[in-house]
Design a protein around this motif. Structure first.
Motif, PDB file in Angstrom:
ATOM      1  N   VAL A  79       0.842  -1.194   0.000  1.00 34.44           N
ATOM      2  CA  VAL A  79       0.000   0.000   0.000  1.00 34.44           C
ATOM      3  C   VAL A  79       0.875   1.241   0.000  1.00 34.44           C
ATOM      4  O   VAL A  79       1.748   1.389   0.867  1.00 34.44           O
ATOM      5  N   LEU A  80       0.644   2.130  -0.966  1.00 35.46           N
ATOM      6  CA  LEU A  80       1.370   3.399  -1.039  1.00 35.46           C
ATOM      7  C   LEU A  80       0.354   4.539  -1.057  1.00 35.46           C
ATOM      8  O   LEU A  80      -0.438   4.663  -1.984  1.00 35.46           O
ATOM      9  N   ASN A  81       0.384   5.346   0.008  1.00 36.38           N
ATOM     10  CA  ASN A  81      -0.571   6.437   0.153  1.00 36.38           C
ATOM     11  C   ASN A  81       0.136   7.778  -0.018  1.00 36.38           C
ATOM     12  O   ASN A  81       0.919   8.198   0.834  1.00 36.38           O
ATOM     13  N   LEU A  82      -0.159   8.439  -1.124  1.00 34.46           N
ATOM     14  CA  LEU A  82       0.386   9.776  -1.400  1.00 34.46           C
ATOM     15  C   LEU A  82      -0.728  10.826  -1.464  1.00 34.46           C
ATOM     16  O   LEU A  82      -0.543  11.904  -2.035  1.00 34.46           O
ATOM     17  N   GLU A  83      -1.862  10.524  -0.876  1.00 32.73           N
ATOM     18  CA  GLU A  83      -3.017  11.424  -0.943  1.00 32.73           C
ATOM     19  C   GLU A  83      -2.675  12.807  -0.370  1.00 32.73           C
ATOM     20  O   GLU A  83      -2.186  12.927   0.750  1.00 32.73           O
ATOM     21  N   PHE A  84      -2.909  13.839  -1.172  1.00 34.40           N
ATOM     22  CA  PHE A  84      -2.644  15.229  -0.784  1.00 34.40           C
ATOM     23  C   PHE A  84      -1.174  15.466  -0.425  1.00 34.40           C
ATOM     24  O   PHE A  84      -0.850  16.461   0.229  1.00 34.40           O
ATOM     25  N   ALA A  85      -0.307  14.570  -0.837  1.00 29.67           N
ATOM     26  CA  ALA A  85       1.118  14.765  -0.573  1.00 29.67           C
ATOM     27  C   ALA A  85       1.638  15.934  -1.410  1.00 29.67           C
ATOM     28  O   ALA A  85       1.192  16.157  -2.538  1.00 29.67           O
ATOM     29  N   GLN A  86       2.572  16.663  -0.858  1.00 30.26           N
ATOM     30  CA  GLN A  86       3.118  17.836  -1.543  1.00 30.26           C
ATOM     31  C   GLN A  86       4.452  17.496  -2.212  1.00 30.26           C
ATOM     32  O   GLN A  86       5.204  16.643  -1.745  1.00 30.26           O
ATOM     33  N   ASP A  87       4.703  18.185  -3.302  1.00 29.09           N
ATOM     34  CA  ASP A  87       6.002  18.081  -3.998  1.00 29.09           C
ATOM     35  C   ASP A  87       6.231  16.692  -4.584  1.00 29.09           C
ATOM     36  O   ASP A  87       7.370  16.210  -4.602  1.00 29.09           O
ATOM     37  N   ILE A  88       5.184  16.067  -5.074  1.00 26.76           N
ATOM     38  CA  ILE A  88       5.339  14.797  -5.778  1.00 26.76           C
ATOM     39  C   ILE A  88       5.083  15.061  -7.253  1.00 26.76           C
ATOM     40  O   ILE A  88       4.041  15.604  -7.627  1.00 26.76           O
ATOM     41  N   GLU A  89       6.058  14.740  -8.101  1.00 19.48           N
ATOM     42  CA  GLU A  89       5.981  15.058  -9.516  1.00 19.48           C
ATOM     43  C   GLU A  89       6.358  13.843 -10.367  1.00 19.48           C
ATOM     44  O   GLU A  89       6.844  12.825  -9.850  1.00 19.48           O
ATOM     45  N   ASP A  90       6.137  13.973 -11.663  1.00 21.95           N
ATOM     46  CA  ASP A  90       6.490  12.892 -12.594  1.00 21.95           C
ATOM     47  C   ASP A  90       7.941  12.449 -12.427  1.00 21.95           C
ATOM     48  O   ASP A  90       8.261  11.257 -12.507  1.00 21.95           O
ATOM     49  N   ARG A  91       8.826  13.409 -12.222  1.00 21.31           N
ATOM     50  CA  ARG A  91      10.262  13.095 -12.182  1.00 21.31           C
ATOM     51  C   ARG A  91      10.607  12.123 -11.054  1.00 21.31           C
ATOM     52  O   ARG A  91      11.569  11.355 -11.160  1.00 21.31           O
ATOM     53  N   HIS A  92       9.829  12.137  -9.995  1.00 21.45           N
ATOM     54  CA  HIS A  92      10.102  11.214  -8.896  1.00 21.45           C
ATOM     55  C   HIS A  92       9.810   9.775  -9.319  1.00 21.45           C
ATOM     56  O   HIS A  92      10.539   8.846  -8.955  1.00 21.45           O
ATOM     57  N   PHE A  93       8.753   9.589 -10.085  1.00 18.09           N
ATOM     58  CA  PHE A  93       8.443   8.244 -10.578  1.00 18.09           C
ATOM     59  C   PHE A  93       9.484   7.792 -11.606  1.00 18.09           C
ATOM     60  O   PHE A  93       9.858   6.621 -11.640  1.00 18.09           O
ATOM     61  N   VAL A  94       9.931   8.732 -12.432  1.00 13.55           N
ATOM     62  CA  VAL A  94      10.980   8.410 -13.404  1.00 13.55           C
ATOM     63  C   VAL A  94      12.244   7.957 -12.662  1.00 13.55           C
ATOM     64  O   VAL A  94      12.892   6.970 -13.042  1.00 13.55           O
ATOM     65  N   HIS A  95      12.576   8.667 -11.580  1.00  9.63           N
ATOM     66  CA  HIS A  95      13.748   8.316 -10.776  1.00  9.63           C
ATOM     67  C   HIS A  95      13.609   6.905 -10.210  1.00  9.63           C
ATOM     68  O   HIS A  95      14.570   6.120 -10.231  1.00  9.63           O
TER      69      HIS A  95
END
Length: 348
Positions: free
Chosen positions: A81-97
């Protein structure tokens, strides 16, 4: 020397036992704080693999960097389970990383919550879904920039989705619904609240092919008509149905919906064309209702409550008839008709 030896034995033997008992009841953030208390706590907590099946970064700042740091740790290798609901500063580049990290895999991930992560684009959805092929539940509420391309990536990369929340994704169209219908015949839950580009044609495809639906949320979608509402009656397993704001729903459509005999939750708030006839049909067909909202429907009267009391008197716990000017029953009268009511509102 006896005292230090006893202390060490207590830390070595007792602390792990205590942590084993306590850790399943801890919030993950509390567990993370305990990691720094002592080496004994650290080892005991890290050894509990179930504790690290969840990563909760909800509402956190710098969530993207935190995510990368966490997933570089071996203890999260079986994350479910990964909960990023309303998380700040999460962008496409983080998933690419993440995708570029050696040995990175989220193949055990079952639930991904990206609700309100507004900086995520279709490209980000493509990358993150490619990392979690066994995903079962996905929530992308209010990421308003997403388009049908995201639905294409999801259906291509994640074949086991049974719970999909698209609420507020205003650019999803009938094309996206067609992709869902063609790929997710075993879908159990669908939320398309405020997906305002959808028409009868798109939703109809889903209803015809996703016959296992148990929960359908159509909140604040006023453009659908009885043409598609009548198809809801074919969902024999549906228990939750939210039709708030269904301005074109008539008694004919509701009569078809009454074939959904397993319904326990039905929200008809502001379904302004509905009258007693439609509610009587619901009363006759849906005998397990626990929540019913008739808020704002001026065309219903006490007659529909009489019908409901004959079939749902013991099951109904929540009833909202606020704004129903044709209903004259008092609160005391309602309690006599529905003795199990614990939450109800009457017109005042």
């Amino acid at each position: 020397m006896a005292a230090p030896a006893a202390d060490e034995a207590w830390c070595r033997e007792t602390v792990p036992r205590v942590m084993e008992l306590v850790s399943p009841r801890l919030l993950q953030r509390d567990a993370c704080a305990l990691l720094a208390v002592s080496p004994w706590c650290y080892r005991a907590l890290v050894a509990n693999s179930r504790l690290w099946e969840v990563l909760d970064l909800r509402e956190m700042k710098n969530a993207g960097d935190r995510l990368i740091s966490a997933l570089s740790l071996a203890r999260y290798r079986h994350l479910k389970v990964l909960n990023l609901e309303f998380a700040q500063d999460i962008e496409d580049r983080h998933f690419v990383h993440l995708k570029e990290m050696s040995g990175m895999s989220l193949e055990n991930l079952e639930f991904l919550n990206l609700n309100a992560c507004q900086k995520i684009s279709d490209n980000g959805i493509e990358v993150v879904t490619s990392l979690c092929p066994n995903l079962q539940r996905l929530a992308i509420y209010w990421i308003v920039g997403l388009t049908d391309s995201s639905i294409g990536h999801i259906t291509k990369n994640c074949k086991q989705i049974v719970d999909l929340n698209l609420s507020g994704c205003k650019n999803i169209s009938d094309k996206g619904m067609q992709l869902i219908a063609n790929n997710y015949q075993e879908l159990k839950k669908l939320n398309i609240t405020r997906c305002v580009k959808l028409t009868d044609d798109g939703l109809k495809q889903v209803l015809l092919k996703c016959s296992s639906l148990e929960s359908l949320n159509l909140y604040a979608l006023s453009s659908f008509t009885d043409r598609v509402y009548k198809e809801i009656g074919s969902l024999s397993n549906v228990t939750f149905l939210d039709l708030c704001g269904a301005q074109n729903l008539t008694d004919d459509g509701l009569a078809c919906i009454s074939r959904c005999g397993c319904l326990t939750y039905l929200n008809l708030t502001w379904c302004v064309r509905v009258t007693d006839a439609g509610i009587v049909a619901i009363a006759q067909g849906c005998r397990s209702l626990e929540l019913l909202s008739l808020f704002g429907i001026v065309g219903v009267t006490d007659a529909c409550l009489e019908a409901l009391s004959k079939s749902c008197s013991s099951s109904l716990t929540t009833l909202d008839v606020n704004g129903c000017i044709g209903i004259k029953r008092s609160r005391d009268d309602l309690l006599k008709l529905f003795p199990s009511l614990s939450c109800f509102k009457v017109h005042s």
